[in-house]
Design an enzyme around this catalytic site. Sequence first.
Site, PDB file in Angstrom:
ATOM      1  N   ARG A  82      11.584   2.853   4.077  1.00 28.72           N
ATOM      2  CA  ARG A  82      10.946   2.114   5.181  1.00 28.72           C
ATOM      3  C   ARG A  82      11.964   1.104   5.695  1.00 28.72           C
ATOM      4  O   ARG A  82      12.679   0.480   4.913  1.00 28.72           O
ATOM      5  CB  ARG A  82       9.698   1.395   4.702  1.00 28.72           C
ATOM      6  CG  ARG A  82       9.181   0.409   5.750  1.00 28.72           C
ATOM      7  CD  ARG A  82       7.843  -0.148   5.407  1.00 28.72           C
ATOM      8  NE  ARG A  82       6.811   0.860   5.564  1.00 28.72           N
ATOM      9  CZ  ARG A  82       5.510   0.590   5.511  1.00 28.72           C
ATOM     10  NH1 ARG A  82       5.096  -0.637   5.303  1.00 28.72           N
ATOM     11  NH2 ARG A  82       4.626   1.559   5.659  1.00 28.72           N
ATOM     12  N   ARG A 135       0.822  -1.205   0.000  1.00 29.45           N
ATOM     13  CA  ARG A 135       0.000   0.000   0.000  1.00 29.45           C
ATOM     14  C   ARG A 135       0.856   1.255   0.000  1.00 29.45           C
ATOM     15  O   ARG A 135       0.702   2.125  -0.855  1.00 29.45           O
ATOM     16  CB  ARG A 135      -0.897   0.010   1.234  1.00 29.45           C
ATOM     17  CG  ARG A 135      -1.571  -1.307   1.472  1.00 29.45           C
ATOM     18  CD  ARG A 135      -2.085  -1.380   2.885  1.00 29.45           C
ATOM     19  NE  ARG A 135      -3.091  -0.350   3.114  1.00 29.45           N
ATOM     20  CZ  ARG A 135      -4.380  -0.555   2.937  1.00 29.45           C
ATOM     21  NH1 ARG A 135      -4.818  -1.732   2.544  1.00 29.45           N
ATOM     22  NH2 ARG A 135      -5.232   0.412   3.164  1.00 29.45           N
ATOM     23  N   THR A 136       1.747   1.365   0.980  1.00 31.81           N
ATOM     24  CA  THR A 136       2.522   2.597   1.116  1.00 31.81           C
ATOM     25  C   THR A 136       3.430   2.786  -0.092  1.00 31.81           C
ATOM     26  O   THR A 136       3.549   3.883  -0.638  1.00 31.81           O
ATOM     27  CB  THR A 136       3.347   2.555   2.407  1.00 31.81           C
ATOM     28  OG1 THR A 136       2.474   2.254   3.490  1.00 31.81           O
ATOM     29  CG2 THR A 136       4.022   3.875   2.662  1.00 31.81           C
ATOM     30  N   LYS A 187      23.801  -9.522   0.769  1.00 28.20           N
ATOM     31  CA  LYS A 187      25.239  -9.564   0.509  1.00 28.20           C
ATOM     32  C   LYS A 187      26.040  -8.964   1.658  1.00 28.20           C
ATOM     33  O   LYS A 187      27.246  -8.795   1.555  1.00 28.20           O
ATOM     34  CB  LYS A 187      25.560  -8.816  -0.780  1.00 28.20           C
ATOM     35  CG  LYS A 187      24.982  -9.483  -2.011  1.00 28.20           C
ATOM     36  CD  LYS A 187      25.285  -8.692  -3.265  1.00 28.20           C
ATOM     37  CE  LYS A 187      24.508  -9.249  -4.445  1.00 28.20           C
ATOM     38  NZ  LYS A 187      24.399  -8.267  -5.535  1.00 28.20           N
ATOM     39  N   HIS A 220       5.625   7.039  11.455  1.00 26.91           N
ATOM     40  CA  HIS A 220       5.139   6.863  10.089  1.00 26.91           C
ATOM     41  C   HIS A 220       4.412   8.161   9.754  1.00 26.91           C
ATOM     42  O   HIS A 220       3.187   8.222   9.764  1.00 26.91           O
ATOM     43  CB  HIS A 220       4.203   5.646  10.035  1.00 26.91           C
ATOM     44  CG  HIS A 220       3.828   5.209   8.654  1.00 26.91           C
ATOM     45  ND1 HIS A 220       4.212   5.897   7.525  1.00 26.91           N
ATOM     46  CD2 HIS A 220       3.112   4.146   8.221  1.00 26.91           C
ATOM     47  CE1 HIS A 220       3.735   5.270   6.460  1.00 26.91           C
ATOM     48  NE2 HIS A 220       3.069   4.206   6.857  1.00 26.91           N
TER      49      HIS A 220
END
Lengths: 420, 315
Positions: free
Chosen positions: B107, B57-58, B85, B135
């Site tokens: 995020r 969604r975000t 890695k 957020h």
Amino acid sequence: MTTLTNARLIDPESGAITLGGVRLEDGVIVEILPEGAEGIDCGGKCLAPGIIDIGVKIGEPGERHKESFRTAGRSAAAGGITTMVTRPDTTPAIDSPELLDFFSRRAADLAPVNVLPMAALTKGRDGAEMTEISFLRDAGAVAFTDGDRPLQNPKTLQRALTYAADLGALVMAHPQEPTLSKGACATAGPLASLMGLPAVSPMAERIQLERDMALVEMTGARYHADQITTAAALPTLERAKKAGLKVSAGVSAHHLTLNQFDIEGYRTFFKLKPPLRTEDDRLAVVDAVQSGLIDIICSMHTPQDEESKRLPFEEAASGAVGLETLLPACMQLVHAGHLTLPELFRALALNPAKLLGLEAGRLAVGAPADLILFDPDKPFVLNRTKLHSKSKNTPYDLRRMEGVVLQTYVAGAQVFPLDD
Amino acid sequence: MLQHRHLLGIEGLSKAEITTILDLAELYAKQNRSAQKHSTALSGMTQVNMFFEASTRTQSSFEIAGKRLGADVMNMQMSASSISKGETLIDTAMTLNAMHPDLLVVRHPHSGAVALLAEKVNCAVLNAGDGRHEHPTQALLDALTIRRAKGRLHRLTIAICGDIAHSRVARSNLLLLGKMENRVRLVGPRTLMPSGIDQLGVEITDDMEAGLQGADVVMMLRLQKERMDGGFIPSEREYYHRWGLDAAKLAHAKPDAIVMHPGPMNRGVEIDGVLADDINRSVIQEQVEMGVAVRMAAMDLLARGLRAQPEGVYV
């Protein structure tokens, strides 16, 4: 033979500060001199027994890129620490007499100060089987500890304490309830909640200490809590001492001078184990040092390289270097009126010496000539890049501090400053 | 324009800045409903979405917002590439920085990680969620949704219900709603309340009916099972019985109270499915719509800040 005169003598045993001097011969103090004797003029600065720091982590073996005997030793000498009592939480852990022997020989070759090693209490520090406590003691281990890994299984600890008690060996524990404190990197409260960090209640310290005290009562072992950092745990400690248990406790200078708000901005150099506490806790613990309930102040020197600190707070390594900042950090408590200088050196030198059965830690005829000369008032701004330690992870970078070590003597020989 | 180069959290924003973002977002919301959705605020700029945690969604909301503003948008699935890695967060950031992006949307599963990354890059960084910390665009889109539904964003009673402990949405929201002078109630089991939260000027209760009493806004949170290490609640059915929002519990709120949820929803766990779809009460779809508008506004304002920098400082 060396004669130091015109110094303020800090005597933690009598609690007195007197003007005078000392005469050193064959590595011991042979005479306490009155004011006005002939010799090297100390200019009225403070002369005190060298610091005995219990719980120093050296990167050898396994993490020599973080700290070596040489760099830790030089850092200790510069910080006025004449005896480092080292932690066994190396890679691999110091859990066999062979490893301990290797460790001690490296230490003797490379470190300019005394090094007294502690050994692991359980093999591989994994909390399952006790180490060869008797052999290790014969090889020179002064105490037994699994470092910052609390022993989870009470049965294992009961057996280890019982076995150690028969030998009169000292066990050092990290009293933090492991399931509660697992993954936590802050003290529970509004700050940790707003920062969104996994946090642990200060009660985790009391819970584990209560359990350990019951086991100590059961086994009669000699027990030292490496760090008591919360007000909640102090009554437990007091009760145990009043009941006559052979119990003592330490606290790091960091927990005496910093509080939880220092981690704001996710500053990983302030990520310690246990995490920094509230200001109320800090003040309660400072009072406990003053009253003698907490016996010892240590640096909990834990070198970490830049890489392990340049990470998100939760992932970053915990611990801070502290050898060179131990005295100036503690001087903050003296200047703030919380402690007198003799009280400070009771916690930095005399009590650790008593706990380990050492002659050092005193300003007395016959005591080893492990001494420091320092200026208690000289101000400076700490520059972490100037530390002798290989790792520079100090929480005090750019902090204004007071108290500078001028000279350090180990067994009568000057080890700081050295002209090289 | 904003006072900061980055949008890392609600904490650093002033009341005036919040209003500025919402006012601009209002315009973009209108534009988004028209046939001509494009504008040129970010034209010539590169926007990189770095998601160290799975998100649909975000991430798509930020992607659409960037594209509508004319930016070149790139999505990076971080879990798949450099992390495996062994590259550190800072190295990843520096590498990316060398490619001169203008906006970095990040995020990360750890609190404070986005701020750490922001220290190392020249571009503007938007926090799209860091651990349990903040957020900010979610709180802004919630604020815009509330303002549109209620006509104001102050002196409202807002109940935030459910899993507060694991929610960055709750933290950003209680900061924003507090700044705008609303009455905030946190409702949920004590096991899902962060410790010491009662000292932050909010009311706390474990009684859903009391918590919803007279509320203008009922904001439900998702039970974040993936962040839990077990044993916070006895079962989902008991949770639903005590804290799941249904018509009977909602009846204690004001008759015109709106129902919000940041998504994705666990229907039948924290909210009744029928109620969630009730267009008279639920503004959940509008929240998604406002998400794009708010993100456009935030990126537009940050881009204005970048363009206003003297030559040489930026780039």
